[in-house]
Design a protein around this motif. Structure first.
Motif, PDB file in Angstrom:
ATOM      1  N   TYR A 131       0.743  -1.143  -0.148  1.00 21.77           N
ATOM      2  CA  TYR A 131      -0.048  -0.061   0.162  1.00 21.77           C
ATOM      3  C   TYR A 131       0.832   1.114  -0.054  1.00 21.77           C
ATOM      4  O   TYR A 131       0.771   2.388  -0.760  1.00 21.77           O
ATOM      5  N   VAL A 132       1.963   1.221   0.975  1.00 18.11           N
ATOM      6  CA  VAL A 132       2.715   2.345   0.844  1.00 18.11           C
ATOM      7  C   VAL A 132       3.419   2.415  -0.507  1.00 18.11           C
ATOM      8  O   VAL A 132       3.449   3.812  -0.969  1.00 18.11           O
ATOM      9  N   PHE A 133       3.925   1.558  -1.147  1.00 16.66           N
ATOM     10  CA  PHE A 133       4.901   1.639  -2.394  1.00 16.66           C
ATOM     11  C   PHE A 133       3.751   2.287  -3.369  1.00 16.66           C
ATOM     12  O   PHE A 133       4.084   3.074  -4.081  1.00 16.66           O
ATOM     13  N   ALA A 134       2.467   1.783  -3.498  1.00 14.39           N
ATOM     14  CA  ALA A 134       1.397   2.097  -4.212  1.00 14.39           C
ATOM     15  C   ALA A 134       1.291   3.607  -4.314  1.00 14.39           C
ATOM     16  O   ALA A 134       1.068   4.568  -5.185  1.00 14.39           O
ATOM     17  N   HIS A 135       0.972   3.939  -2.950  1.00  8.49           N
ATOM     18  CA  HIS A 135       0.822   5.345  -2.493  1.00  8.49           C
ATOM     19  C   HIS A 135       2.010   6.353  -2.884  1.00  8.49           C
ATOM     20  O   HIS A 135       1.442   7.400  -3.543  1.00  8.49           O
ATOM     21  N   GLU A 136       3.151   6.168  -2.654  1.00  8.69           N
ATOM     22  CA  GLU A 136       4.433   6.680  -3.355  1.00  8.69           C
ATOM     23  C   GLU A 136       4.599   6.543  -4.675  1.00  8.69           C
ATOM     24  O   GLU A 136       4.876   7.997  -5.205  1.00  8.69           O
ATOM     25  N   ILE A 137       3.961   5.676  -5.502  1.00  6.23           N
ATOM     26  CA  ILE A 137       4.086   5.703  -6.792  1.00  6.23           C
ATOM     27  C   ILE A 137       3.145   6.900  -7.532  1.00  6.23           C
ATOM     28  O   ILE A 137       3.481   7.270  -8.419  1.00  6.23           O
ATOM     29  N   SER A 138       1.812   6.813  -6.855  1.00  8.12           N
ATOM     30  CA  SER A 138       0.921   7.837  -7.322  1.00  8.12           C
ATOM     31  C   SER A 138       1.397   9.175  -7.199  1.00  8.12           C
ATOM     32  O   SER A 138       1.129   9.944  -7.896  1.00  8.12           O
ATOM     33  N   HIS A 139       2.208   9.470  -6.035  1.00  3.10           N
ATOM     34  CA  HIS A 139       2.960  10.785  -6.162  1.00  3.10           C
ATOM     35  C   HIS A 139       3.582  11.036  -7.182  1.00  3.10           C
ATOM     36  O   HIS A 139       3.762  12.094  -7.673  1.00  3.10           O
ATOM     37  N   ALA A 140       4.650  10.192  -7.562  1.00  2.00           N
ATOM     38  CA  ALA A 140       5.539  10.047  -8.625  1.00  2.00           C
ATOM     39  C   ALA A 140       4.670  10.226  -9.701  1.00  2.00           C
ATOM     40  O   ALA A 140       5.104  11.190 -10.612  1.00  2.00           O
ATOM     41  N   LEU A 141       3.799   9.393 -10.049  1.00  2.00           N
ATOM     42  CA  LEU A 141       2.954   9.604 -11.465  1.00  2.00           C
ATOM     43  C   LEU A 141       2.339  10.893 -11.450  1.00  2.00           C
ATOM     44  O   LEU A 141       2.159  11.635 -12.460  1.00  2.00           O
ATOM     45  N   ALA A 142       1.601  11.519 -10.235  1.00  2.00           N
ATOM     46  CA  ALA A 142       1.018  12.928 -10.316  1.00  2.00           C
ATOM     47  C   ALA A 142       2.017  13.938 -10.667  1.00  2.00           C
ATOM     48  O   ALA A 142       1.859  14.882 -11.331  1.00  2.00           O
ATOM     49  N   CYS A 143       3.317  13.865 -10.215  1.00  2.00           N
ATOM     50  CA  CYS A 143       4.263  14.821 -10.521  1.00  2.00           C
ATOM     51  C   CYS A 143       4.725  14.572 -11.990  1.00  2.00           C
ATOM     52  O   CYS A 143       5.079  15.854 -12.657  1.00  2.00           O
ATOM     53  N   ALA A 144       4.940  13.450 -12.366  1.00  2.00           N
ATOM     54  CA  ALA A 144       5.154  13.219 -13.871  1.00  2.00           C
ATOM     55  C   ALA A 144       4.119  13.888 -14.730  1.00  2.00           C
ATOM     56  O   ALA A 144       4.507  14.490 -15.821  1.00  2.00           O
ATOM     57  N   LEU A 145       3.043  13.879 -14.637  1.00  2.00           N
ATOM     58  CA  LEU A 145       1.819  14.235 -15.075  1.00  2.00           C
ATOM     59  C   LEU A 145       1.852  15.816 -15.190  1.00  2.00           C
ATOM     60  O   LEU A 145       1.427  16.355 -16.040  1.00  2.00           O
TER      61      LEU A 145
END
Length: 83
Positions: free
Chosen positions: A69-83
């Motif tokens: 869950y933590v990994f997916a949560h942090e990846i969602s932050h990275a994806l939002a930054c990339a977008l």
């Protein structure tokens, strides 16, 4: 009087849940519309759904693993930054 307060509390929770559902649907529609503009999604539209499905399956199989869950949560932050 205690029964009335309990009913009022339950009613306010139900109302808050309905309002949050409206926001969730609107947010999901906005995310879907924006995701359609991502270049890699146009080349392979099933990729996004496949990733979500694989994560859901892994999450169901390893429910006692909070790092997923933590990994997916942090990846969602990275994806939002990339977008």
């Amino acid at each position: 009087m205690a029964k009335f307060a309990e009913h009022l509390r339950n009613g306010s929770r139900a109302l808050a849940g309905l309002v949050l559902i409206i926001f969730a649907v609107a947010f999901s529609a906005a995310v879907y519309a924006e995701a359609g503009q991502i270049a890699w999604r146009e080349r392979n539209p099933a990729l996004f759904g496949l990733g979500a499905g694989v994560f859901a399956l892994i999450h169901l199989l390893f429910q006692r693993r909070p790092f997923l869950y933590v990994f997916a949560h942090e990846i969602s932050h990275a994806l939002a930054c990339a977008l």
